[in-house]
Design an enzyme around this catalytic site. Sequence first.
Site, PDB file in Angstrom:
ATOM      1  N   ARG A 217      34.641  48.291  33.994  1.00  0.00           N
ATOM      2  CA  ARG A 217      33.327  47.645  34.115  1.00  0.00           C
ATOM      3  C   ARG A 217      33.127  47.147  35.551  1.00  0.00           C
ATOM      4  O   ARG A 217      33.995  47.309  36.411  1.00  0.00           O
ATOM      5  CB  ARG A 217      33.224  46.462  33.144  1.00  0.00           C
ATOM      6  CG  ARG A 217      34.205  45.366  33.480  1.00  0.00           C
ATOM      7  CD  ARG A 217      34.101  44.210  32.508  1.00  0.00           C
ATOM      8  NE  ARG A 217      34.593  42.982  33.116  1.00  0.00           N
ATOM      9  CZ  ARG A 217      34.777  41.851  32.466  1.00  0.00           C
ATOM     10  NH1 ARG A 217      34.521  41.803  31.177  1.00  0.00           N
ATOM     11  NH2 ARG A 217      35.206  40.778  33.086  1.00  0.00           N
ATOM     12  N   ILE A 219      32.485  46.035  39.294  1.00  0.00           N
ATOM     13  CA  ILE A 219      32.624  46.689  40.601  1.00  0.00           C
ATOM     14  C   ILE A 219      33.513  47.936  40.480  1.00  0.00           C
ATOM     15  O   ILE A 219      33.225  48.966  41.089  1.00  0.00           O
ATOM     16  CB  ILE A 219      33.189  45.679  41.633  1.00  0.00           C
ATOM     17  CG1 ILE A 219      32.169  44.547  41.864  1.00  0.00           C
ATOM     18  CG2 ILE A 219      33.534  46.363  42.936  1.00  0.00           C
ATOM     19  CD1 ILE A 219      32.671  43.386  42.719  1.00  0.00           C
ATOM     20  N   ASP A 238      42.627  50.694  33.451  1.00  0.00           N
ATOM     21  CA  ASP A 238      42.317  49.327  32.993  1.00  0.00           C
ATOM     22  C   ASP A 238      43.262  48.976  31.859  1.00  0.00           C
ATOM     23  O   ASP A 238      44.024  49.836  31.390  1.00  0.00           O
ATOM     24  CB  ASP A 238      40.840  49.198  32.559  1.00  0.00           C
ATOM     25  CG  ASP A 238      40.268  47.808  32.872  1.00  0.00           C
ATOM     26  OD1 ASP A 238      40.808  46.813  32.327  1.00  0.00           O
ATOM     27  OD2 ASP A 238      39.306  47.711  33.657  1.00  0.00           O
ATOM     28  N   ALA A 289      41.304  45.837  40.343  1.00  0.00           N
ATOM     29  CA  ALA A 289      41.483  44.910  39.219  1.00  0.00           C
ATOM     30  C   ALA A 289      41.800  43.514  39.750  1.00  0.00           C
ATOM     31  O   ALA A 289      42.619  43.357  40.653  1.00  0.00           O
ATOM     32  CB  ALA A 289      42.621  45.398  38.319  1.00  0.00           C
ATOM     33  N   TYR A 358      42.938  31.731  43.315  1.00  0.00           N
ATOM     34  CA  TYR A 358      42.222  32.968  43.652  1.00  0.00           C
ATOM     35  C   TYR A 358      42.193  33.179  45.166  1.00  0.00           C
ATOM     36  O   TYR A 358      42.452  34.280  45.664  1.00  0.00           O
ATOM     37  CB  TYR A 358      40.801  32.853  43.082  1.00  0.00           C
ATOM     38  CG  TYR A 358      39.933  34.072  43.230  1.00  0.00           C
ATOM     39  CD1 TYR A 358      40.156  35.207  42.445  1.00  0.00           C
ATOM     40  CD2 TYR A 358      38.862  34.082  44.118  1.00  0.00           C
ATOM     41  CE1 TYR A 358      39.327  36.319  42.560  1.00  0.00           C
ATOM     42  CE2 TYR A 358      38.031  35.184  44.241  1.00  0.00           C
ATOM     43  CZ  TYR A 358      38.270  36.306  43.444  1.00  0.00           C
ATOM     44  OH  TYR A 358      37.445  37.403  43.566  1.00  0.00           O
ATOM     45  N   LYS A 362      43.671  36.275  47.318  1.00  0.00           N
ATOM     46  CA  LYS A 362      42.797  37.157  48.097  1.00  0.00           C
ATOM     47  C   LYS A 362      43.119  37.085  49.596  1.00  0.00           C
ATOM     48  O   LYS A 362      43.004  38.096  50.301  1.00  0.00           O
ATOM     49  CB  LYS A 362      41.324  36.826  47.831  1.00  0.00           C
ATOM     50  CG  LYS A 362      40.898  37.101  46.385  1.00  0.00           C
ATOM     51  CD  LYS A 362      41.057  38.573  46.029  1.00  0.00           C
ATOM     52  CE  LYS A 362      40.451  38.924  44.676  1.00  0.00           C
ATOM     53  NZ  LYS A 362      40.599  40.341  44.330  1.00  0.00           N
ATOM     54  N   THR A 393      27.332  40.706  39.067  1.00  0.00           N
ATOM     55  CA  THR A 393      28.173  41.330  38.028  1.00  0.00           C
ATOM     56  C   THR A 393      28.210  40.425  36.801  1.00  0.00           C
ATOM     57  O   THR A 393      27.648  39.324  36.819  1.00  0.00           O
ATOM     58  CB  THR A 393      29.638  41.509  38.500  1.00  0.00           C
ATOM     59  OG1 THR A 393      30.168  40.210  38.785  1.00  0.00           O
ATOM     60  CG2 THR A 393      29.746  42.385  39.723  1.00  0.00           C
TER      61      THR A 393
HETATM   62  P1  NAD Z   1      35.385  42.091  36.306  1.00  0.00           P
HETATM   63  O1  NAD Z   1      36.070  40.951  35.672  1.00  0.00           O
HETATM   64  O2  NAD Z   1      34.004  42.452  35.854  1.00  0.00           O
HETATM   65  O3  NAD Z   1      36.301  43.430  36.201  1.00  0.00           O
HETATM   66  C1  NAD Z   1      37.666  43.395  36.481  1.00  0.00           C
HETATM   67  C2  NAD Z   1      38.354  44.498  35.686  1.00  0.00           C
HETATM   68  O4  NAD Z   1      39.753  44.423  35.962  1.00  0.00           O
HETATM   69  C3  NAD Z   1      38.188  44.343  34.178  1.00  0.00           C
HETATM   70  O5  NAD Z   1      37.764  45.555  33.594  1.00  0.00           O
HETATM   71  C4  NAD Z   1      39.573  43.927  33.707  1.00  0.00           C
HETATM   72  O6  NAD Z   1      39.879  44.369  32.396  1.00  0.00           O
HETATM   73  C5  NAD Z   1      40.455  44.593  34.755  1.00  0.00           C
HETATM   74  N1  NAD Z   1      41.767  43.958  34.802  1.00  0.00           N
HETATM   75  C6  NAD Z   1      42.054  42.633  34.828  1.00  0.00           C
HETATM   76  N2  NAD Z   1      43.392  42.443  34.801  1.00  0.00           N
HETATM   77  C7  NAD Z   1      43.955  43.668  34.750  1.00  0.00           C
HETATM   78  C8  NAD Z   1      45.317  44.117  34.673  1.00  0.00           C
HETATM   79  N3  NAD Z   1      46.339  43.262  34.634  1.00  0.00           N
HETATM   80  N4  NAD Z   1      45.534  45.447  34.631  1.00  0.00           N
HETATM   81  C9  NAD Z   1      44.515  46.331  34.646  1.00  0.00           C
HETATM   82  N5  NAD Z   1      43.212  45.955  34.712  1.00  0.00           N
HETATM   83  C10 NAD Z   1      42.935  44.643  34.756  1.00  0.00           C
HETATM   84  O7  NAD Z   1      35.410  41.783  37.884  1.00  0.00           O
HETATM   85  P2  NAD Z   1      34.431  42.291  39.064  1.00  0.00           P
HETATM   86  O8  NAD Z   1      33.413  41.252  39.295  1.00  0.00           O
HETATM   87  O9  NAD Z   1      34.008  43.699  38.831  1.00  0.00           O
HETATM   88  O10 NAD Z   1      35.455  42.228  40.296  1.00  0.00           O
HETATM   89  C11 NAD Z   1      36.243  43.332  40.731  1.00  0.00           C
HETATM   90  C12 NAD Z   1      37.069  42.918  41.931  1.00  0.00           C
HETATM   91  O11 NAD Z   1      36.211  42.413  42.955  1.00  0.00           O
HETATM   92  C13 NAD Z   1      38.071  41.793  41.631  1.00  0.00           C
HETATM   93  O12 NAD Z   1      39.250  42.015  42.373  1.00  0.00           O
HETATM   94  C14 NAD Z   1      37.354  40.550  42.125  1.00  0.00           C
HETATM   95  O13 NAD Z   1      38.245  39.538  42.462  1.00  0.00           O
HETATM   96  C15 NAD Z   1      36.627  41.106  43.336  1.00  0.00           C
HETATM   97  N6  NAD Z   1      35.451  40.292  43.731  1.00  0.00           N
HETATM   98  C16 NAD Z   1      34.342  40.182  42.940  1.00  0.00           C
HETATM   99  C17 NAD Z   1      33.250  39.419  43.376  1.00  0.00           C
HETATM  100  C18 NAD Z   1      31.968  39.270  42.557  1.00  0.00           C
HETATM  101  O14 NAD Z   1      31.024  38.630  43.023  1.00  0.00           O
HETATM  102  N7  NAD Z   1      31.873  39.856  41.375  1.00  0.00           N
HETATM  103  C19 NAD Z   1      33.308  38.768  44.606  1.00  0.00           C
HETATM  104  C20 NAD Z   1      34.452  38.893  45.383  1.00  0.00           C
HETATM  105  C21 NAD Z   1      35.522  39.665  44.941  1.00  0.00           C
END
Ligand code: NAD
Length: 452
Positions: A217, A219, A238, A289, A358, A362, A393
Amino acid sequence: MAQDSYTEFVNTGLGKKITKALGLPQPAKLRRYRPDAPVIHGPVVLLGSTEASDILARHLLGWGLDVRRHIGPKEKVAAVVALFDSVATPAQLSDTVLAVGGLLKQLKSSARVITVFRDPAHTEDPAVRAARKGVEGLTRSLAHEMRAGGTANGIMLHEELDIASPSVAGALRFLLSGRSAFVSGQFITVDSVNGALPDDWAAPLEGQVAVVTGAARGIGAAIARTLHRDGARVVVVDIPAAGEQLAAVANEVAGTALQLDITDDDAGEQILDHAEQYYGRLDIVVHNAGITRDKLLANMDSSRWDSVIAVNIESQLRMNRALLNSELFNRPEGTVGPRIVSLASTSGIAGNRGQSNYAASKAGVMGMVSASSSQLQARHGTINAVAPGFIETEMTAKMPFATREVARRLNSLNQGGRPEDVAETIAYLASPAAAGTSGLTLRVCGQNLVGA
Ligand code: NAD
């Protein structure tokens, strides 16, 4: 994904009138990448040192763009590329800077200003470094002043680098195009002559195999779609609990699904085995992830702290060790080398209340990327990170309304980015045209007001 109704309202006739009269933010509809559209619509003006600009002009003309050295006072401008590659004192900035300034009122919407200069860290001469740092400062400030979805970014060249190197053209094209819609106030460093420009710019990843973790799902799913659109065959990874969503994404991108918890000790080996079995090769790994378990440090418990560190950084270190030990992830000299792209976050740069775990993970990603660069370069590959800011998201949709509205507007583009914006930057860093860039953390944050 939460709807940004305000941006939609501003972009109606009545909405524009009302919000302008009230002095409210004016988020523009951003120009985003389409493979069938020109790189950018309208004249691109080249300013500054002529020798270097002749080289860049050849690329721009080759891409079918309307390249100019001068432009009439009534004409609209799509982009300005300002060359500062030979500045030796801050006083020498003036001519080109003021020429850029003179064009700003003629810019079209979603315009681009791109500065090109040598890396300040590569000179010990105080006046030269001051001049180069000056370009950084003015580029960042200009990014804050851009309007109507326009952005300003820089390309920072290694001291000895030939400006004709493919990755300079690759960075220029990325920054001009809609791929960089949500990248502003940033610098792409080009350190080596490595790289190759694709025969087909619509399919720069043709023939390559990519793995994207956390792709069920958000990003991660957007990254899988974008890499597939760019020609790669994609393995989506995933946790088993997300198996159904993961299978749907795999179907959509005509790829394969691997159910795996990336914190497993042998996660890297499982990825390598899967790629070997289904495709016989592995070119790109995107460590996407990630999890959040927010708490003020005063209330932090070991399960929250340890799980975030385990998923967001320890797993990546372990998987990279396996990748770098494998012949599948190695390439002979002269071919396109393997790529790793990791997800960092602006929280890792600026810190964020309630996110010490976090932010540690990061910031750790950024450290890992810069320290691993030489190992990847030894395999003719690269490793980079992308630091998203506020992205629309499921995660950000869960924020309370007021917090979300503030976070969304606190950047120079006055809006949140889309998962696709992060994905486009990752696809660029994974492409052969970015082989000269390694160890970098590139922010996709609309020049978020937090962080550097
Ligand atoms: P999300 O929570 O929607 O998706 C993360 C996915 O990672 C999920 O499908 C989850 O099942 C999977 N996941 C979690 N733990 C796992 C594991 N141990 N093994 C395999 N899969 C695993 O998150 P997102 O918003 O799409 O974010 C994606 C990335 O971008 C992350 O690293 C997040 O920290 C980073 N990020 C997001 C934002 C934002 O605004 N959404 C901002 C900065 C950074």
